[in-house]
Design an enzyme around this catalytic site. Structure first.
Site, PDB file in Angstrom:
ATOM      1  CD  GLU A 161       3.254   5.313  -2.325  1.00 52.40           C
ATOM      2  OE1 GLU A 161       2.325   5.328  -1.510  1.00 52.40           O
ATOM      3  OE2 GLU A 161       3.529   4.314  -3.020  1.00 52.40           O
ATOM      4  CG  ASN A 203      10.143   5.658  -4.600  1.00 51.16           C
ATOM      5  OD1 ASN A 203      10.534   5.535  -5.767  1.00 51.16           O
ATOM      6  ND2 ASN A 203       9.485   4.698  -3.960  1.00 51.16           N
ATOM      7  CG  HIS A 239       3.832  -0.129  -8.874  1.00 51.00           C
ATOM      8  ND1 HIS A 239       4.491  -1.314  -8.628  1.00 51.00           N
ATOM      9  CD2 HIS A 239       4.168   0.700  -7.861  1.00 51.00           C
ATOM     10  CE1 HIS A 239       5.191  -1.210  -7.503  1.00 51.00           C
ATOM     11  NE2 HIS A 239       5.020   0.012  -7.022  1.00 51.00           N
ATOM     12  CD  GLU A 266       7.992   0.981  -4.921  1.00 52.54           C
ATOM     13  OE1 GLU A 266       6.804   0.603  -4.994  1.00 52.54           O
ATOM     14  OE2 GLU A 266       8.388   1.760  -4.027  1.00 52.54           O
ATOM     15  CG  ASP A 268       4.779  -4.143 -10.282  1.00 50.57           C
ATOM     16  OD1 ASP A 268       4.378  -3.027 -10.679  1.00 50.57           O
ATOM     17  OD2 ASP A 268       4.569  -4.565  -9.132  1.00 50.57           O
TER      18      ASP A 268
HETATM   19  C1  XIL Z   1       4.080  -3.016  -0.842  1.00 52.41           C
HETATM   20  C2  XIL Z   1       4.618  -4.411  -0.544  1.00 52.41           C
HETATM   21  O1  XIL Z   1       5.017  -4.991  -1.748  1.00 52.41           O
HETATM   22  C3  XIL Z   1       3.554  -5.247   0.122  1.00 52.41           C
HETATM   23  O2  XIL Z   1       4.112  -6.465   0.573  1.00 52.41           O
HETATM   24  C4  XIL Z   1       2.969  -4.507   1.309  1.00 52.41           C
HETATM   25  O3  XIL Z   1       1.886  -5.249   1.833  1.00 52.41           O
HETATM   26  C5  XIL Z   1       2.500  -3.134   0.916  1.00 52.41           C
HETATM   27  O4  XIL Z   1       3.558  -2.424   0.326  1.00 52.41           O
HETATM   28  N1  XIL Z   1       4.652   1.466  -3.185  1.00 52.41           N
HETATM   29  C6  XIL Z   1       5.713   1.300  -2.333  1.00 52.41           C
HETATM   30  C7  XIL Z   1       5.995  -0.051  -1.755  1.00 52.41           C
HETATM   31  O5  XIL Z   1       6.482   2.240  -2.123  1.00 52.41           O
HETATM   32  O6  XIL Z   1       6.549   0.021  -0.481  1.00 52.41           O
HETATM   33  C8  XIL Z   1       4.751  -0.911  -1.742  1.00 52.41           C
HETATM   34  O7  XIL Z   1       5.131  -2.221  -1.321  1.00 52.41           O
HETATM   35  C9  XIL Z   1       4.110  -0.928  -3.089  1.00 52.41           C
HETATM   36  C10 XIL Z   1       3.681   0.454  -3.501  1.00 52.41           C
END
Ligand code: XIL
Length: 449
Positions: A161, A203, A239, A266, A268
């Site tokens: 990020e 990422n 996401h 990641e 969802d």
């Molecule tokens: C999130 C986790 O799922 C949570 O448990 C934590 O509180 C915060 O981080 N992008 C990412 C992940 O790269 O590491 C994040 O994970 C979600 C967004």
């Protein structure tokens, strides 16, 4: 007349019966071959299907049963982040990260490392640092953590990020960014030195379609490739709400065309169109050979960080949702695999003595395409320039990095670019190219120039 009309009227009946019987047997055959878990279905095309895992849930039997049955790649949800692994400067704690890693490896799964450097979830002591002190602490963190997990990680999110949202296409402001724009490449080089076997990924989120942010990252990856900064993959967090962007597959493809793998890291998806969107995301990955796998960010809806949005593939009680079936069907439908064959060949040059060099190729081929990475190694004296000859009888180069070339097919001569012509005695440098068709018979030969 009567007989004829009878026999005529029989024809369609017989043919209908035959069609039904044939259709049923085809259906049976397809079902018999279909894999019944996400991991096995993905593996049919050489891909993986993974999930984020929380160490605190490894005592939950429903959770572990689904994890062990369905997934063949694991990401620690929080346990390998900077605040978790180096809570005090120079003092490393790996217990929870190791629990996740050992559970995964013990059950035949691979592990994505997440994440070495990120502006979030930094320990308090690092948040208070800046300048060269932070740079030194950050690179030490990369080196220590990657060394601890050396040889056990399939791919690391080296940097997470680092790009800004919105239209700038530039970097996000952060304490890391303020140490200098080259902090990302410094992190990648440190990670490569610590664990040469791990794929190294960048990422990010909101980078799923073609937009200013993803284009900023695309330009960085292209620049890294052209200058030989070690980067192997790009992670699209994905996401999502309701839909994947319409240019999702095109975005994956454009990164793949730079010569890196793409991983959906990641995933969802919230909303009423969830099942369709999951199917679309999976099909997009399946359509691009270098999209090597998909990870969902948790197992059950109740495990999700997106509380109340129910964005995952299993209900809170562990039942498979329609989105699960959409993903499984898309994986079973297949697609061009990322790496159906991997071969390594070494060819020695005509003049291997002082001033000479050798070239070896690591070749990933799939049906219809290939990526070749060629390593040039100097002999007993240093090189000030090199050439590599290859033969591409049945393929065409579509993209290349870190070398000039005389053409796209047939006999091609590759030559060093300005930054990688000097190779110390016994040292090596790499260049590569991607193409359509086949690369069999490439046989690189190296000569000093
Ligand atoms: C999130 C986790 O799922 C949570 O448990 C934590 O509180 C915060 O981080 N992008 C990412 C992940 O790269 O590491 C994040 O994970 C979600 C967004």
């Amino acid at each position: 007349m009567k007989l004829t009309s009878r026999s005529v009227s029989l024809v369609p009946i017989v043919s209908t019966v035959a069609t039904v019987a044939l259709g049923a047997s085809l259906l049976l055959a397809a079902n018999a071959n279909a894999a019944t878990t996400l991991g096995a279905a993905a593996a049919q095309s050489g891909r993986y299907f993974g999930t984020a895992v929380a160490a605190g849930k490894l005592g939950d039997q429903t959770y572990v049963n689904i994890l062990n049955a369905e997934f063949n790649m694991v990401t620690a949800e929080n346990e390998m982040k900077w605040d978790a692994t180096e809570p005090n400067r120079g003092q490393f704690t790996y217990s929870n990260g190791d629990r996740i890693l050992n559970q995964a490896i013990g059950n035949g799964k691979r592990v994505r490392g997440h994440a070495l450097l990120w502006h979030q979830q930094q320990p308090g002591w690092a948040q208070g640092l800046g300048g060269s002190d932070l740079r030194q602490a950050a690179l030490n963190h990369v080196t220590q953590v990657a060394t601890h997990y050396k040889g056990k990680i399939y791919a690391w999110d080296v940097v997470n990020e680092a790009f800004a949202d919105g239209g700038s296409g530039g970097r996000r402001d952060s304490n890391l960014q303020r140490t200098g724009n080259d902090w990302i490449e410094a992190a990648f080089r440190a990670a490569r030195a610590a664990d040469p076997a791990a794929k190294l990924c960048y990422n990010d989120y909101n980078t799923d379609g073609i937009n200013a942010k993803s284009t900023g990252i695309y330009n960085m990856v292209r620049d890294f490739k052209s200058r030989g900064v070690p980067i192997d993959c790009v992670g699209l967090q994905s996401h999502l709400s309701n839909n994947a962007p319409s240019d999702y597959q095109a975005n994956i493809q454009r990164f793949a065309d730079l010569g890196v793998d793409v991983q959906i890291t990641e995933l969802d998806i919230s909303g009423s169109n969830q099942a369709n969107a999951y199917g679309a995301v999976t099909r997009a990955c399946m359509a691009v050979p270098r999209c090597t796998g998909i990870t969902t960010w948790g197992i059950r809806d109740t495990d999700s960080w997106r509380t109340g949005e129910n964005p995952l593939l299993f209900t809170g009680s562990g039942a498979k949702k329609p989105a699960y079936t959409a993903v499984l069907d898309a994986l079973n439908a297949g697609g061009p695999g990322p790496t159906t064959t991997t071969t390594t060949t070494t060819t020695t040059t005509n003049n291997p003595g002082p001033g000479g060099c050798t070239a070896s190729v690591s070749l990933n081929e799939w049906n219809g395409g290939f990526v070749a990475n060629i390593k040039v190694t100097a002999g007993s004296s240093a090189l000030t320039g090199w050439r590599v000859a290859t033969t591409l009888s049945n393929g065409t180069v579509t993209n290349a990095w870190s070398a000039g070339r005389s053409g796209n097919s047939g006999a091609i001569t590759w030559s060093n670019v300005d930054y990688n012509g000097s190779v110390p005695a016994g040292g090596s440098t790499e260049f590569g190219f991607q193409g359509t068709g086949s690369a069999s018979g490439l046989t690189p030969t190296c000569s000093a120039s």
